[in-house]
Design an enzyme around this catalytic site. Structure first.
Site, PDB file in Angstrom:
ATOM      1  N   ARG A 279     -21.230 149.992  58.323  1.00  0.00           N
ATOM      2  CA  ARG A 279     -22.211 149.061  57.610  1.00  0.00           C
ATOM      3  C   ARG A 279     -22.857 149.704  56.460  1.00  0.00           C
ATOM      4  O   ARG A 279     -24.016 149.126  55.910  1.00  0.00           O
ATOM      5  CB  ARG A 279     -23.114 148.172  58.549  1.00  0.00           C
ATOM      6  CG  ARG A 279     -22.593 147.379  59.550  1.00  0.00           C
ATOM      7  CD  ARG A 279     -22.064 146.192  59.023  1.00  0.00           C
ATOM      8  NE  ARG A 279     -20.642 146.242  58.774  1.00  0.00           N
ATOM      9  CZ  ARG A 279     -19.814 145.449  57.887  1.00  0.00           C
ATOM     10  NH1 ARG A 279     -20.288 144.739  57.373  1.00  0.00           N
ATOM     11  NH2 ARG A 279     -18.512 145.675  57.628  1.00  0.00           N
TER      12      ARG A 279
ATOM     13  N   ASN B  68     -19.244 143.935  67.316  1.00  0.00           N
ATOM     14  CA  ASN B  68     -17.534 143.762  66.997  1.00  0.00           C
ATOM     15  C   ASN B  68     -17.348 145.033  66.201  1.00  0.00           C
ATOM     16  O   ASN B  68     -16.008 145.573  66.347  1.00  0.00           O
ATOM     17  CB  ASN B  68     -17.092 142.470  66.353  1.00  0.00           C
ATOM     18  CG  ASN B  68     -17.848 142.273  64.931  1.00  0.00           C
ATOM     19  OD1 ASN B  68     -18.744 142.315  64.851  1.00  0.00           O
ATOM     20  ND2 ASN B  68     -16.961 141.790  64.151  1.00  0.00           N
ATOM     21  N   HIS B  69     -18.124 145.710  65.216  1.00  0.00           N
ATOM     22  CA  HIS B  69     -17.734 146.711  64.556  1.00  0.00           C
ATOM     23  C   HIS B  69     -17.730 148.013  65.499  1.00  0.00           C
ATOM     24  O   HIS B  69     -16.718 148.772  65.054  1.00  0.00           O
ATOM     25  CB  HIS B  69     -18.740 146.825  63.327  1.00  0.00           C
ATOM     26  CG  HIS B  69     -18.356 145.678  62.347  1.00  0.00           C
ATOM     27  ND1 HIS B  69     -17.840 145.767  61.415  1.00  0.00           N
ATOM     28  CD2 HIS B  69     -19.152 144.743  62.347  1.00  0.00           C
ATOM     29  CE1 HIS B  69     -17.779 144.703  60.521  1.00  0.00           C
ATOM     30  NE2 HIS B  69     -18.566 143.991  61.225  1.00  0.00           N
TER      31      HIS B  69
END
Length: 89
Positions: free
Chosen positions: A29, A56-57
């Site tokens: 991110r 989820n990342h």
């Protein structure tokens, strides 16, 4: 900054039971995923009431580490920046 605010609040008005819950997507991110992960590891060491939930990342990174796909979702959406934050070129 938020952790400092929470610590200040707990010093001002101690609570008998509390948790800090982090809601995932710590990696890919931005350019400093390693620093985020290191911060969370240290927070957990300081106090086990710091709880980290994988997003989820984060799961995508773990899946990439288990079965690397150079053209997969993780590498195409932030994986390069995450690797670079760990010194991998």
């Amino acid at each position: 900054a938020m952790h400092r605010r929470i610590e200040s609040q707990l010093e001002h008005a101690p609570a008998s039971d509390w948790r800090i819950i982090h809601l995932g997507d710590y990696v890919d991110r931005g350019p400093d995923s390693k620093r985020v992960i290191d911060f969370l590891i240290e927070a957990r060491k300081r106090d086990p009431r710091n709880i980290m939930l994988a997003g989820n990342h984060d799961i995508g990174m773990l899946e990439f580490m288990a079965h690397a796909e150079p053209d997969g979702l993780f590498m195409n959406y932030g994986g390069v920046q995450t690797a670079q934050s760990y010194g991998v070129e």
